[in-house]
Design a protein around this motif. Structure first.
Motif, PDB file in Angstrom:
ATOM      1  N   GLY A  94       0.799  -1.222   0.000  1.00 13.94           N
ATOM      2  CA  GLY A  94       0.000   0.000   0.000  1.00 13.94           C
ATOM      3  C   GLY A  94       0.824   1.260   0.000  1.00 13.94           C
ATOM      4  N   PHE A  95       2.132   1.159   0.313  1.00 14.56           N
ATOM      5  CA  PHE A  95       3.019   2.311   0.347  1.00 14.56           C
ATOM      6  C   PHE A  95       4.046   2.272  -0.785  1.00 14.56           C
ATOM      7  CE2 PHE A  95       1.319   1.769   4.556  1.00 14.56           C
ATOM      8  CZ  PHE A  95       1.106   3.068   5.011  1.00 14.56           C
ATOM      9  N   LEU A  96       3.876   1.322  -1.722  1.00 10.01           N
ATOM     10  CA  LEU A  96       4.808   1.181  -2.838  1.00 10.01           C
ATOM     11  C   LEU A  96       4.111   1.492  -4.150  1.00 10.01           C
ATOM     12  CD1 LEU A  96       6.517  -2.223  -1.865  1.00 10.01           C
ATOM     13  CD2 LEU A  96       7.446   0.077  -1.536  1.00 10.01           C
ATOM     14  N   PRO A  97       4.873   1.872  -5.188  1.00 10.51           N
ATOM     15  CA  PRO A  97       4.280   2.030  -6.512  1.00 10.51           C
ATOM     16  C   PRO A  97       3.730   0.695  -6.997  1.00 10.51           C
ATOM     17  CG  PRO A  97       6.474   3.006  -6.424  1.00 10.51           C
ATOM     18  CD  PRO A  97       6.306   2.225  -5.163  1.00 10.51           C
ATOM     19  N   ALA A  98       2.667   0.746  -7.758  1.00  9.50           N
ATOM     20  CA  ALA A  98       2.021  -0.491  -8.205  1.00  9.50           C
ATOM     21  C   ALA A  98       2.964  -1.387  -8.992  1.00  9.50           C
ATOM     22  CB  ALA A  98       0.789  -0.157  -9.055  1.00  9.50           C
ATOM     23  N   ALA A  99       3.931  -0.795  -9.675  1.00 13.62           N
ATOM     24  CA  ALA A  99       4.883  -1.581 -10.460  1.00 13.62           C
ATOM     25  C   ALA A  99       5.831  -2.386  -9.587  1.00 13.62           C
ATOM     26  CB  ALA A  99       5.701  -0.660 -11.369  1.00 13.62           C
ATOM     27  N   GLY A 100       5.879  -2.082  -8.293  1.00 13.22           N
ATOM     28  CA  GLY A 100       6.828  -2.757  -7.408  1.00 13.22           C
ATOM     29  C   GLY A 100       6.201  -3.715  -6.429  1.00 13.22           C
ATOM     30  N   TRP A 101       4.943  -4.071  -6.621  1.00 10.92           N
ATOM     31  CA  TRP A 101       4.296  -4.999  -5.697  1.00 10.92           C
ATOM     32  C   TRP A 101       4.762  -6.435  -5.956  1.00 10.92           C
ATOM     33  CZ3 TRP A 101      -1.520  -3.190  -6.227  1.00 10.92           C
ATOM     34  CH2 TRP A 101      -1.622  -1.879  -5.723  1.00 10.92           C
ATOM     35  N   PRO A 102       5.403  -7.078  -5.005  1.00  8.84           N
ATOM     36  CA  PRO A 102       5.825  -8.488  -5.195  1.00  8.84           C
ATOM     37  C   PRO A 102       4.678  -9.461  -4.897  1.00  8.84           C
ATOM     38  CG  PRO A 102       6.575  -7.693  -3.073  1.00  8.84           C
ATOM     39  CD  PRO A 102       5.873  -6.526  -3.724  1.00  8.84           C
ATOM     40  N   PHE A 103       3.586  -9.319  -5.647  1.00 13.06           N
ATOM     41  CA  PHE A 103       2.392 -10.096  -5.324  1.00 13.06           C
ATOM     42  C   PHE A 103       2.353 -11.455  -6.000  1.00 13.06           C
ATOM     43  CE2 PHE A 103      -0.442  -7.787  -2.594  1.00 13.06           C
ATOM     44  CZ  PHE A 103      -1.436  -8.708  -2.305  1.00 13.06           C
ATOM     45  N   LEU A 104       3.281 -11.694  -6.908  1.00 11.94           N
ATOM     46  CA  LEU A 104       3.317 -13.001  -7.566  1.00 11.94           C
ATOM     47  C   LEU A 104       3.518 -14.111  -6.544  1.00 11.94           C
ATOM     48  CD1 LEU A 104       3.362 -14.351 -10.425  1.00 11.94           C
ATOM     49  CD2 LEU A 104       5.852 -14.265 -10.257  1.00 11.94           C
ATOM     50  N   ILE A 105       4.375 -13.842  -5.560  1.00 14.45           N
ATOM     51  CA  ILE A 105       4.674 -14.849  -4.545  1.00 14.45           C
ATOM     52  C   ILE A 105       3.443 -15.158  -3.700  1.00 14.45           C
ATOM     53  CG2 ILE A 105       5.496 -13.082  -2.963  1.00 14.45           C
ATOM     54  CD1 ILE A 105       6.733 -16.694  -3.229  1.00 14.45           C
ATOM     55  N   VAL A 106       2.580 -14.169  -3.483  1.00  5.56           N
ATOM     56  CA  VAL A 106       1.382 -14.386  -2.672  1.00  5.56           C
ATOM     57  C   VAL A 106       0.446 -15.370  -3.369  1.00  5.56           C
ATOM     58  CG1 VAL A 106      -0.635 -13.287  -1.625  1.00  5.56           C
ATOM     59  CG2 VAL A 106       1.577 -12.108  -1.625  1.00  5.56           C
ATOM     60  N   GLU A 194      14.141   4.669 -17.426  1.00  4.13           N
ATOM     61  CA  GLU A 194      13.804   4.922 -16.027  1.00  4.13           C
ATOM     62  C   GLU A 194      12.463   4.303 -15.636  1.00  4.13           C
ATOM     63  OE1 GLU A 194      13.934   9.051 -15.228  1.00  4.13           O
ATOM     64  OE2 GLU A 194      16.105   9.252 -15.571  1.00  4.13           O
ATOM     65  N   LEU A 195      11.568   4.181 -16.599  1.00  4.81           N
ATOM     66  CA  LEU A 195      10.262   3.584 -16.312  1.00  4.81           C
ATOM     67  C   LEU A 195      10.374   2.102 -15.976  1.00  4.81           C
ATOM     68  CD1 LEU A 195       8.024   5.224 -19.093  1.00  4.81           C
ATOM     69  CD2 LEU A 195       8.051   5.743 -16.650  1.00  4.81           C
ATOM     70  N   PHE A 196      11.469   1.478 -16.412  1.00  6.29           N
ATOM     71  CA  PHE A 196      11.629   0.038 -16.189  1.00  6.29           C
ATOM     72  C   PHE A 196      12.390  -0.284 -14.913  1.00  6.29           C
ATOM     73  CE2 PHE A 196      10.791   0.217 -20.709  1.00  6.29           C
ATOM     74  CZ  PHE A 196       9.991  -0.895 -20.930  1.00  6.29           C
ATOM     75  N   VAL A 197      12.865   0.728 -14.209  1.00 11.46           N
ATOM     76  CA  VAL A 197      13.671   0.476 -13.010  1.00 11.46           C
ATOM     77  C   VAL A 197      12.861  -0.278 -11.952  1.00 11.46           C
ATOM     78  CG1 VAL A 197      14.885   1.530 -11.070  1.00 11.46           C
ATOM     79  CG2 VAL A 197      15.204   2.435 -13.381  1.00 11.46           C
ATOM     80  N   ILE A 198      11.693   0.244 -11.606  1.00 15.80           N
ATOM     81  CA  ILE A 198      10.863  -0.401 -10.576  1.00 15.80           C
ATOM     82  C   ILE A 198      10.351  -1.763 -11.041  1.00 15.80           C
ATOM     83  CG2 ILE A 198       8.751  -0.208  -9.220  1.00 15.80           C
ATOM     84  CD1 ILE A 198       9.201   2.783  -9.062  1.00 15.80           C
ATOM     85  N   PRO A 199       9.820  -1.893 -12.284  1.00 17.74           N
ATOM     86  CA  PRO A 199       9.391  -3.219 -12.732  1.00 17.74           C
ATOM     87  C   PRO A 199      10.507  -4.263 -12.724  1.00 17.74           C
ATOM     88  CG  PRO A 199       8.432  -1.546 -14.152  1.00 17.74           C
ATOM     89  CD  PRO A 199       9.417  -0.851 -13.252  1.00 17.74           C
ATOM     90  N   VAL A 200      11.714  -3.869 -13.147  1.00 20.07           N
ATOM     91  CA  VAL A 200      12.831  -4.821 -13.150  1.00 20.07           C
ATOM     92  C   VAL A 200      13.202  -5.212 -11.721  1.00 20.07           C
ATOM     93  CG1 VAL A 200      15.283  -5.087 -13.676  1.00 20.07           C
ATOM     94  CG2 VAL A 200      13.741  -4.111 -15.374  1.00 20.07           C
ATOM     95  N   ALA A 201      13.203  -4.225 -10.828  1.00 16.46           N
ATOM     96  CA  ALA A 201      13.481  -4.536  -9.420  1.00 16.46           C
ATOM     97  C   ALA A 201      12.435  -5.494  -8.870  1.00 16.46           C
ATOM     98  CB  ALA A 201      13.504  -3.245  -8.602  1.00 16.46           C
ATOM     99  N   ASN A 202      11.185  -5.308  -9.267  1.00 21.02           N
ATOM    100  CA  ASN A 202      10.111  -6.212  -8.835  1.00 21.02           C
ATOM    101  C   ASN A 202      10.334  -7.619  -9.372  1.00 21.02           C
ATOM    102  OD1 ASN A 202       7.729  -7.199  -7.767  1.00 21.02           O
ATOM    103  ND2 ASN A 202       6.443  -6.318  -9.362  1.00 21.02           N
ATOM    104  N   LEU A 203      10.792  -7.714 -10.632  1.00 28.65           N
ATOM    105  CA  LEU A 203      11.070  -9.030 -11.218  1.00 28.65           C
ATOM    106  C   LEU A 203      12.158  -9.758 -10.435  1.00 28.65           C
ATOM    107  CD1 LEU A 203      11.040  -8.231 -15.049  1.00 28.65           C
ATOM    108  CD2 LEU A 203       9.245  -9.324 -13.701  1.00 28.65           C
ATOM    109  N   ILE A 204      13.196  -9.040 -10.066  1.00 30.91           N
ATOM    110  CA  ILE A 204      14.307  -9.655  -9.317  1.00 30.91           C
ATOM    111  C   ILE A 204      13.836 -10.105  -7.936  1.00 30.91           C
ATOM    112  CG2 ILE A 204      16.560  -9.228  -8.278  1.00 30.91           C
ATOM    113  CD1 ILE A 204      17.110  -7.261 -10.558  1.00 30.91           C
TER     114      ILE A 204
END
Length: 392
Positions: A94-106, A194-204
């Protein structure tokens, strides 16, 4: 058994209530920190309670109906522990950008420790929380719903081979595509690195969390009884050695039965270790209960043996059906060979009669084995004429 399951289901109520209270408290407290309107917070609390209650109701129903995957029926509190962890992840997102939610694991975690439908439902109810807290659009919800459901589908059935490389790669790739389509391409700014920074971090992060989840799952479920099966399925196990010395004829019948059980079980993707265990020990008779207690037979093997002993009453597992068919075919073939020690034996006719009798008496009417698998098994037995001649 059903009565015991109903009693245990009521013991789940404290865990369900704890998750509900934690969800409401977290939504109210964090909604205040996010400075959401009071009516928005109240609406979020109501939706959180309803979502978690629906998840609990569905999990309870799947448990009572025996629809949970793997050995989750024996460890029902694991699911609520995973729900608690998922709730923490949801609040943090809830405090992170939507692109950075690690919800796949859930999604994957809840599905592995319940079943596919319960995992997806529970993850969606948790996914609703960060959407409300962050005031995000529906794009973020759809992004993780699609990628999470795809991952759950890929990881739905993990057997003893535990081959997860391709499913994991495809899950992460799907997440990347969904993030690109839902977040990067819809950004108002001109697309740049720069737009891919958060999504890539989320992937990792999602990849590392997924690896940890699979390692935990393999230890708790897939390889839980591996060492035990290596011991009890060894023909030099003291129980089997004693069985061989006391009644070699019955022992050899069990050995031949286990051969067919292993072959058919591997072809149909069954629990081969449990099926082999049942094949080795089902002829022990009165000594079976003592052997099972001394060697601590895994629950899956015990379920097969119990269903075999109650043959004609309730047969649900495919493995039990295979054991019954193998035992019946071998018993019939041995009888025919004794009656015709030097003559020709029509194996095909005998096997056809056995399987048609199974269909007529309806012993497998409630069994999960399909007609196609039933007929395939029949063909396998008919193709073993050289093996039967070896029994002379």
């Amino acid at each position: 058994m059903e009565e015991n399951k109903r009693k245990l289901s009521w013991k789940l109520f404290p865990a369900e209530l704890a998750i509900l209270l934690l969800g409401v408290a977290g939504m109210w407290f964090l909604g205040g920190i996010r400075q959401l309107a009071k009516d928005r917070i109240l609406s979020g609390c109501v939706l959180t309670v309803l979502g978690l209650a629906v998840t609990g109701f569905h999990f309870r129903r799947e448990y009572l109906r025996g629809e949970l995957d793997y050995n989750n029926e024996d460890h029902v509190f694991r699911f609520w522990l995973c729900m608690g962890l998922g709730l923490v992840v949801a609040f943090a997102c809830g405090f992170l950008p939507a692109a950075g939610w690690p919800f796949l694991i859930v999604f994957v975690l809840l599905a592995l420790f319940s079943n596919m439908s319960t995992g997806i439902l529970g993850a969606c109810m948790l996914l609703m929380i960060p959407v409300i807290l962050s005031g995000g659009s529906v794009d973020g919800f759809v992004l993780y719903l699609v990628s999470g459901t795809f991952a759950v589908t890929l990881f739905q059935r993990l057997d003893s081979d535990f081959k997860f490389g391709i499913p994991m790669f495809m899950s992460i790739f799907c997440l990347l595509v969904c993030e690109t389509a839902s977040l990067v391409l819809t950004a108002n700014a001109r697309p740049n690195l720069e737009l891919f920074v958060i999504p890539v971090a989320n992937l990792i992060i999602s990849s590392l969390l997924l690896l940890g989840c699979l390692k935990m799952f393999s230890s708790a479920v897939v390889y839980q009884h591996r060492d035990k099966y290596l011991d009890i399925n060894d023909t030099e196990n003291p129980v089997l050695v004693r069985f061989r010395e006391q009644n070699r004829q019955e022992y050899m019948h069990a050995i031949h039965t286990t051969y067919f059980c292993e072959r058919i079980g591997m072809q149909f993707g069954m629990d081969v270790n449990a099926l082999k265990c049942a094949g080795y020990y089902y002829r022990l008779g009165e000594d079976l209960e003592q052997a099972a207690a001394e060697n601590h037979f895994p629950p899956a093997a015990m379920e097969i043996l119990k269903e075999y002993q109650s043959a004609g009453k309730r047969i649900f597992r495919k493995e039990t059906a295979v054991l019954i068919c193998a035992d019946t075919v071998l018993t019939t073939v041995n009888r025919l060979l004794q009656e015709n020690p030097n003559g020709e034996v029509d194996y095909d006719k005998a096997i056809d009669e056995i399987f048609e009798k199974f269909l007529r008496n309806g012993i497998f009417n409630k069994c999960r084995i399909s007609i196609e698998e039933f007929r395939t098994m029949q063909k396998i037995f008919k193709g073993e004429k050289l093996y039967y001649d070896f029994l002379r």
